[in-house]
Design an enzyme around this catalytic site. Structure first.
Site, PDB file in Angstrom:
ATOM      1  CG  ASP A  60      -1.804   1.214   1.349  1.00 37.14           C
ATOM      2  OD1 ASP A  60      -1.608   2.186   0.581  1.00 37.14           O
ATOM      3  OD2 ASP A  60      -2.698   1.207   2.210  1.00 37.14           O
ATOM      4  CB  SER A 140      -3.237  13.051 -14.867  1.00 33.28           C
ATOM      5  OG  SER A 140      -4.417  13.040 -15.658  1.00 33.28           O
ATOM      6  CE1 TYR A 153      -6.550  10.723 -10.747  1.00 35.56           C
ATOM      7  CE2 TYR A 153      -7.139  12.182 -12.562  1.00 35.56           C
ATOM      8  CZ  TYR A 153      -6.414  11.118 -12.070  1.00 35.56           C
ATOM      9  OH  TYR A 153      -5.542  10.445 -12.895  1.00 35.56           O
ATOM     10  CE  LYS A 157      -2.718  10.895 -11.049  1.00 38.10           C
ATOM     11  NZ  LYS A 157      -1.544  10.006 -10.855  1.00 38.10           N
TER      12      LYS A 157
END
Length: 250
Positions: A60, A140, A153, A157
């Protein structure tokens, strides 16, 4: 001889998707590869498909102890570490920003951003000692040209993209190169969450229409960029946001 002959790489989140593509190409190009994934069964599958040059580990990446263990296992098994690809990530469903609960937000930043903090703590002292190393962070296009519905999100990024540049500046004198690879959405495990809609041909067409080259990103696309940026051919390239996006961010 492969472009990564004799090199050792850790790829997180390599049990599927972009990470799997990177790990398999690295192995074909001569690297020994550590497949680190929270899903041990997925990591084992990828490692078995690669063969004896691969090692699978459950991890993890939001856990410092797990990240430290991956690095220790890598050095114990292969005796060196040259390349780290911080690929593991999650997203929230495409939805209004106020609808994302705090637990999802915290987990996402822990996996997408804090994981790089943990990996930096674990590998930079070793790379500084060797005066060499490559760190690739999978950012991203969401951190360059964000779409509505994925605000938190996108923020995670954006952090990855900027952090990669900052790391590159600070670690340059140690001959450690750091770059961010910024894919557009691909048909991976997070695809439906990115769309926030059922995966139908009509909904795919809507999103695909925003990509000038007319298709979604594939693991092979990201793997090709990751191979170049990790190779000696890119020895003078650091601190770039490398879009792998079919023109999406133009």
């Amino acid at each position: 001889m492969g472009q990564l002959q004799g090199k050792v790489a850790i790829v997180t989140g390599a049990g599927s998707g972009f990470g799997e593509g990177i790990a398999k190409l690295y192995a074909r190009e001569g690297a020994q590869v550590v497949i680190a994934d929270i899903n041990k069964k997925a990591a084992d599958r990828v490692a078995s498909e690669i063969g004896s040059v691969a090692l699978s580990l459950q991890a993890d990446v939001s856990s410092r102890a797990d990240v430290d263990a991956v690095v220790k296992h890598t050095l114990d098994a292969f005796g060196r570490l040259d390349i780290v690809v911080n690929n593991a990530a999650i997203t929230h469903k495409n939805q209004p920003m106020l609808d994302v609960d705090e637990e999802t937000f915290d987990r996402m930043f822990a996996i997408n951003v804090k994981s790089i903090y943990h990996m930096a703590q674990a590998v930079i002292p070793y790379m500084r000692q060797k005066q060499r190393g490559v760190i690739l962070n999978i950012g991203s296009t969401a951190g360059i040209r964000p779409r509505p519905g994925l605000s938190w999100y996108n923020a995670s990024k954006g952090a990855v993209n900027v952090l990669s540049k900052s790391m590159a500046v600070e670690l340059g004198p140690d001959n450690i190169r750091v770059n961010a690879i910024c894919p557009v959405m691909g048909v991976t495990g997070m695809f439906e969450l990115f769309m926030g809609l059922p995966d139908t041909p009509e909904n795919r067409a809507k999103f695909q229409s925003t990509i000038p080259l007319g298709r979604f990103c594939q693991p092979s696309d990201v793997a090709a960029a990751a191979l170049f940026l990790a190779s000696d051919a890119a020895e003078f390239i650091t601190g770039v946001e490398f879009p792998v996006d079919g023109g999406r961010t133009i």
